[in-house]
Design a protein around this motif. Structure first.
Motif, PDB file in Angstrom:
ATOM      1  N   PHE A  27       8.686  14.437   0.378  1.00 18.14           N
ATOM      2  CA  PHE A  27       9.427  15.137  -0.497  1.00 18.14           C
ATOM      3  C   PHE A  27      10.644  14.469  -1.056  1.00 18.14           C
ATOM      4  O   PHE A  27      10.805  14.480  -2.285  1.00 18.14           O
ATOM      5  N   LEU A  28      11.483  14.151  -0.324  1.00 19.91           N
ATOM      6  CA  LEU A  28      12.707  13.375  -0.698  1.00 19.91           C
ATOM      7  C   LEU A  28      12.398  11.956  -1.420  1.00 19.91           C
ATOM      8  O   LEU A  28      13.036  11.819  -2.298  1.00 19.91           O
ATOM      9  N   GLY A  29      11.446  11.190  -0.936  1.00 23.39           N
ATOM     10  CA  GLY A  29      11.141  10.120  -1.336  1.00 23.39           C
ATOM     11  C   GLY A  29      10.606  10.391  -3.003  1.00 23.39           C
ATOM     12  O   GLY A  29      10.977   9.666  -3.915  1.00 23.39           O
ATOM     13  N   ASN A  30       9.747  11.258  -3.117  1.00 21.11           N
ATOM     14  CA  ASN A  30       9.211  11.696  -4.470  1.00 21.11           C
ATOM     15  C   ASN A  30      10.341  12.244  -5.357  1.00 21.11           C
ATOM     16  O   ASN A  30      10.371  11.966  -6.298  1.00 21.11           O
ATOM     17  N   ILE A  80      19.415   6.149  -1.423  1.00 23.49           N
ATOM     18  CA  ILE A  80      18.063   5.471  -0.971  1.00 23.49           C
ATOM     19  C   ILE A  80      18.566   4.525   0.633  1.00 23.49           C
ATOM     20  O   ILE A  80      18.187   4.965   1.409  1.00 23.49           O
ATOM     21  N   ILE A  81      19.655   3.897   0.374  1.00 19.78           N
ATOM     22  CA  ILE A  81      20.248   3.176   1.439  1.00 19.78           C
ATOM     23  C   ILE A  81      20.850   4.047   2.463  1.00 19.78           C
ATOM     24  O   ILE A  81      20.491   3.902   3.673  1.00 19.78           O
ATOM     25  N   ASP A  82      21.438   5.107   1.969  1.00 15.96           N
ATOM     26  CA  ASP A  82      22.367   6.117   2.755  1.00 15.96           C
ATOM     27  C   ASP A  82      21.170   6.996   3.706  1.00 15.96           C
ATOM     28  O   ASP A  82      21.553   7.005   4.975  1.00 15.96           O
ATOM     29  N   GLU A  83      19.972   7.201   3.006  1.00 16.10           N
ATOM     30  CA  GLU A  83      19.035   7.948   3.944  1.00 16.10           C
ATOM     31  C   GLU A  83      18.266   7.066   4.605  1.00 16.10           C
ATOM     32  O   GLU A  83      17.163   7.308   5.168  1.00 16.10           O
ATOM     33  N   GLY A  84      18.424   5.552   4.678  1.00 17.45           N
ATOM     34  CA  GLY A  84      17.558   4.590   5.608  1.00 17.45           C
ATOM     35  C   GLY A  84      16.036   4.655   4.942  1.00 17.45           C
ATOM     36  O   GLY A  84      15.267   4.127   5.674  1.00 17.45           O
ATOM     37  N   LEU A  85      16.007   4.774   3.633  1.00 19.24           N
ATOM     38  CA  LEU A  85      14.445   4.800   3.084  1.00 19.24           C
ATOM     39  C   LEU A  85      14.232   3.330   2.803  1.00 19.24           C
ATOM     40  O   LEU A  85      12.889   3.189   2.908  1.00 19.24           O
TER      41      LEU A  85
END
Length: 118
Positions: A27-30, A80-85
């Motif tokens: 969900f977050l990635g999309n 993206i970096i903060d979430e470790g994706l």
């Protein structure tokens, strides 16, 4: 310089799309995919519109949109970096390009504002 920036903004958009495609199918990635693709492609599209602005006022308005969109793109890459994706190292060059483009466009707007007031 104009053609160079047209190309740079287009490459920035392509690189952000490639980064977005590598995000996880969650969900977050999309959500981030859509946001980053929208804002980064808007940088390129709106910069092209800036190049054909018909007045100083129009140029200043359009370049302001470009600044907002490149700053938003920067935000999503940081997020993206903060979430470790995706690892920071993978995103470093895009963050750097977003910073450089932001500085260039802010400088252009300042120059246009000075010339508009003279």
């Amino acid at each position: 310089m104009v053609n160079n920036l047209k190309e740079r903004t287009k490459i920035f958009a392509h690189d952000c799309v490639k980064l977005s495609i590598s995000l996880p199918n969650t969900f977050l990635g999309n959500h981030i995919k859509g946001q980053l693709i929208r804002s980064s492609t808007s940088v390129a599209a709106n910069y092209r519109a800036t190049c054909i602005a018909q007045s100083k006022k129009s140029f200043i308005s359009k370049i302001s949109i470009v600044i907002e969109e490149v700053d938003e793109s920067h935000f999503w890459i940081e997020f993206i970096i903060d979430e470790g994706l995706i690892p920071e190292e993978t995103c470093k060059s895009l963050l750097n390009e977003a910073n450089q483009l932001t500085k260039i466009f802010i400088s252009s707007r300042k120059t246009a504002n000075l010339n508009a007031n003279n």
